[in-house]
Write an enzyme that holds these catalytic residues in place. Structure first.
Site, short mmCIF file in Angstrom:
data_model
loop_
_atom_site.label_atom_id
_atom_site.label_comp_id
_atom_site.label_asym_id
_atom_site.label_seq_id
_atom_site.Cartn_x
_atom_site.Cartn_y
_atom_site.Cartn_z
N GLU A 138 -4.99 -4.64 10.67
CA GLU A 138 -3.97 -3.61 10.82
C GLU A 138 -4.20 -2.84 12.12
O GLU A 138 -5.02 -1.90 12.15
CB GLU A 138 -4.02 -2.64 9.64
CG GLU A 138 -3.76 -3.29 8.30
CD GLU A 138 -3.21 -2.28 7.30
OE1 GLU A 138 -2.17 -2.58 6.70
OE2 GLU A 138 -3.80 -1.19 7.14
N HIS A 156 -9.42 1.25 5.14
CA HIS A 156 -8.11 1.48 5.75
C HIS A 156 -8.27 2.51 6.87
O HIS A 156 -9.04 3.46 6.75
CB HIS A 156 -7.11 1.98 4.71
CG HIS A 156 -5.70 1.95 5.23
ND1 HIS A 156 -5.21 2.92 6.07
CD2 HIS A 156 -4.70 1.04 5.08
CE1 HIS A 156 -3.97 2.61 6.41
NE2 HIS A 156 -3.64 1.48 5.82
N GLU A 213 -6.55 4.93 7.78
CA GLU A 213 -6.30 6.33 7.40
C GLU A 213 -7.53 6.92 6.69
O GLU A 213 -7.83 8.10 6.81
CB GLU A 213 -5.05 6.41 6.51
CG GLU A 213 -3.79 6.22 7.36
CD GLU A 213 -2.63 5.57 6.64
OE1 GLU A 213 -2.61 5.56 5.39
OE2 GLU A 213 -1.73 5.06 7.34
N ASN A 251 0.87 -1.18 0.00
CA ASN A 251 0.00 0.00 0.00
C ASN A 251 0.90 1.23 0.00
O ASN A 251 1.49 1.57 1.02
CB ASN A 251 -0.90 -0.03 1.25
CG ASN A 251 -1.75 1.23 1.35
OD1 ASN A 251 -1.80 2.03 0.41
ND2 ASN A 251 -2.40 1.41 2.49
N TRP A 252 0.99 1.88 -1.16
CA TRP A 252 1.92 3.00 -1.29
C TRP A 252 1.37 4.30 -0.70
O TRP A 252 2.07 5.30 -0.66
CB TRP A 252 2.30 3.20 -2.75
CG TRP A 252 3.26 2.16 -3.24
CD1 TRP A 252 3.87 1.21 -2.50
CD2 TRP A 252 3.72 1.98 -4.59
NE1 TRP A 252 4.69 0.44 -3.30
CE2 TRP A 252 4.62 0.89 -4.59
CE3 TRP A 252 3.46 2.62 -5.81
CZ2 TRP A 252 5.25 0.45 -5.74
CZ3 TRP A 252 4.09 2.18 -6.96
CH2 TRP A 252 4.98 1.09 -6.93
N LYS A 253 0.09 4.29 -0.34
CA LYS A 253 -0.52 5.50 0.23
C LYS A 253 -0.24 6.70 -0.69
O LYS A 253 -0.29 6.54 -1.91
CB LYS A 253 -0.01 5.71 1.67
CG LYS A 253 -0.16 4.43 2.50
CD LYS A 253 0.13 4.60 3.95
CE LYS A 253 -0.05 3.25 4.67
NZ LYS A 253 0.10 3.33 6.10
N GLY A 301 3.16 -0.88 4.23
CA GLY A 301 3.20 0.52 3.87
C GLY A 301 4.63 0.96 3.60
O GLY A 301 5.20 0.70 2.54
N GLY A 302 5.25 1.61 4.60
CA GLY A 302 6.57 2.22 4.44
C GLY A 302 7.62 1.34 3.77
O GLY A 302 8.32 1.78 2.85
N GLY A 311 2.97 2.65 10.66
CA GLY A 311 3.91 3.74 10.50
C GLY A 311 4.62 4.14 11.79
O GLY A 311 5.26 5.18 11.86
N SER A 330 3.95 -1.86 10.24
CA SER A 330 5.41 -1.89 10.42
C SER A 330 6.04 -3.24 10.05
O SER A 330 6.95 -3.72 10.72
CB SER A 330 5.78 -1.49 11.86
OG SER A 330 5.38 -0.15 12.10
P1 13P Z 1 3.34 0.64 7.60
O1 13P Z 1 3.86 -0.64 7.01
O2 13P Z 1 4.04 1.87 7.11
O3 13P Z 1 3.25 0.56 9.09
O4 13P Z 1 1.82 0.78 7.07
C1 13P Z 1 0.95 -0.28 7.19
C2 13P Z 1 -0.29 0.02 6.43
O5 13P Z 1 -1.06 0.90 6.80
C3 13P Z 1 -0.56 -0.75 5.20
O6 13P Z 1 -1.84 -0.52 4.72
#
Ligand code: 13P
Length: 252
Positions: A171, A99, A101, A12-14, A235-236, A177, A214
């Site tokens: 999640e 999600h 966010e 997930n590149w956000k 994510g990251g 993050g 993470s």
């Molecule tokens: P991180 O891997 O940056 O913690 O993000 C997880 C996430 O929200 C994937 O959708």
């Protein structure tokens, strides 16, 4: 019939990686990551990078595409929004829904998430329903209550014939993050709750359930070894081709 594949590695590149960065990512990633039989790799780039992703991954049909969100309507006066039919037309096969966010920043509540999941399925895309508790909720002992509410809201609103097509992502909000990963035991325990709620709501108990929060090359093996963890939503650590390729090599 479902074509569930385990392990599933999702990126997930956000709001990261525009079209140019996407093209160079895919080029490099394709060099690093050989087709892995029996595993699934799905990318969720920003909408504007979808075209670049498809153009640069043409020789790698094993790298699947999804979008990070869709509107619950198919079309209309919704400035800034993207519909499921458009996502499909653009080449996506998957879509995230719920999600944390989106829930926090854009007000996607359980009702909206349920409507989005229904729309995603109706348009022939595969939804990944994201659920998870905040730190306050966990500390208040509300893990089960929160997961149960989030899952029931979606599954109770779906006709029985649509229930099988869901993939889930657990999640924990406190692990996103933050560098603070759920321990494999925490993940296993929460995945068991997710599976129990899916069963209670009439869903498919052998559904794929991803862990997100993470995830890194250093913890992928331990997480995938946890009972009930069928893959990861990253994510990251998915923004760097080396790091995501290392993650996609995990669990063997
Ligand atoms: P991180 O891997 O940056 O913690 O993000 C997880 C996430 O929200 C994937 O959708």
């Amino acid at each position: 019939m479902q074509d569930d594949v385990r392990p599933m590695f999702a990126a997930n590149w956000k709001m990261h990686l525009g079209p140019e960065e996407t093209a160079s990512f895919v080029q490099r990633f394709a060099d690093l990551h050989e087709v892995r039989q029996g595993a699934r790799v799905v990318f969720f780039p920003p909408y504007l990078s979808v075209g670049a992703f498809l153009a640069s991954s043409r020789s790698r049909p094993d790298l699947e595409l999804g979008v990070q969100d869709v509107h619950q309507e198919t079309a209309g006066a919704h400035t800034g929004a993207v519909s499921a039919p458009m996502a499909k037309q653009a080449g996506a096969r998957w879509a995230l829904a719920g999600h944390s966010e989106r829930r926090r920043e854009f007000g996607d509540d359980d009702v909206a998430v349920a409507a989005k999941v229904a729309r995603i399925i109706d348009e022939g895309l595969r939804p990944v329903l994201c659920v998870g508790e905040t730190l306050e909720e966990r500390e208040a002992g509300e893990l089960e209550v929160v997961l149960s509410r989030q899952i029931e809201a979606v599954l109770s609103s779906l006709a029985a014939d649509r229930l099988p097509s869901l993939t889930y992502a657990y999640e924990p909000v406190w692990a996103i993050g933050t560098g603070r990963t759920a321990s494999p035991d925490d993940a296993a325990q929460a995945h068991a709750v997710v599976r129990q709620e899916i069963r209670r709501c009439g869903g498919r108990t052998d559904a794929v359930i991803l862990y997100g929060g993470s995830v890194k090359p250093g913890n992928i093996d331990a997480l995938l070894a946890a009972p009930g963890v069928d893959g990861v939503l990253v994510g990251g650590a998915s923004l760097d081709p080396e790091s995501f390729a290392a993650i996609c090599a995990g669990g063997v």
